[in-house]
Motif scaffolding. Structure first.
Motif, PDB file in Angstrom:
ATOM      1  N   SER A   1       0.826  -1.214   0.000  1.00 60.47           N
ATOM      2  CA  SER A   1       0.000   0.000   0.000  1.00 60.47           C
ATOM      3  C   SER A   1       0.857   1.260   0.000  1.00 60.47           C
ATOM      4  CB  SER A   1      -0.987   0.003   1.166  1.00 60.47           C
ATOM      5  OG  SER A   1      -0.322   0.051   2.400  1.00 60.47           O
TER       6      SER A   1
ATOM      7  N   ALA B   1       2.062   1.654  -3.545  1.00 58.56           N
ATOM      8  CA  ALA B   1       0.973   2.168  -4.380  1.00 58.56           C
ATOM      9  C   ALA B   1       0.755   3.659  -4.127  1.00 58.56           C
ATOM     10  CB  ALA B   1      -0.312   1.386  -4.116  1.00 58.56           C
TER      11      ALA B   1
ATOM     12  N   TRP C   1      -5.846   2.921  -3.680  1.00 52.80           N
ATOM     13  CA  TRP C   1      -5.848   1.633  -2.993  1.00 52.80           C
ATOM     14  C   TRP C   1      -7.269   1.148  -2.717  1.00 52.80           C
ATOM     15  CZ3 TRP C   1      -2.047  -1.684  -2.434  1.00 52.80           C
ATOM     16  CH2 TRP C   1      -2.217  -2.769  -1.571  1.00 52.80           C
TER      17      TRP C   1
END
Length: 166
Positions: free
Chosen positions: A91, A94, A101
């Motif tokens: 995460s 990302a 997310w």
């Protein structure tokens, strides 16, 4: 997960990051959503996955993956197995890439006893699976159902976003 993501207007591919080709990178670059996945080993992803993330990070400077949907999944031998650390790694990556997310939303037992095995590890940042330790399959049956539902969720969000671009 890929089986849940596949639909009438959805294409889902599984890519082995140990054998990346230019075509694989092009596929990722053109995708609406990328689900990052790796086993959790010794508290994080295996070393080779770190190499993949560094290679993918080359897209950071030009924001090549900005606004793509992202999600993550992992499997470990133990129900905890430090899976959260792996999902946090995904995460954060990302977020650095400017991706959006998506986590799972499936509520299973004990809240809904009839949904025994669904999201058994209670993972909300990403999909957490536990090794089945049997010859029948690599992960528990409920984790397979959770994965299919998570894939369908990401595909549905991607389809809605594509529709809003029209």
């Amino acid at each position: 997960m890929a089986s849940g993501a596949r639909g009438d207007q959805t294409r889902a591919e599984v890519i082995d990051i140990e054998h990346m080709t230019a075509d694989h990178w092009a596929l990722l670059d053109s995708a609406d959503a990328i689900l990052l996945g790796a086993p959790t080993y010794m508290g994080s992803t295996a070393a080779r996955y770190g190499v993949f993330l560094e290679e993918a990070g080359e897209r950071w400077m030009d924001l090549g993956w900005k606004d793509k949907l992202a999600g993550g999944f992992t499997v470990a031998t133990f129900p905890s197995g430090d899976k959260l650390a792996t999902l946090q790694r995904f995460s954060i990556f990302a977020a650095q890439m400017g991706m959006i997310w998506v986590g799972p939303v499936d509520i299973g037992a004990p809240v809904f006893p009839e949904r025994e095995g669904v999201n058994a590890d209670g993972g909300w940042l990403g999909l957490m699976a536990t090794s089945a330790r049997s010859r029948r399959g690599a992960v528990r049956e409920g984790d397979l159902e959770t994965a299919a539902q998570f894939g369908a969720r990401v595909a549905g969000i991607a389809q809605r976003l594509r529709g809003s671009d029209s």
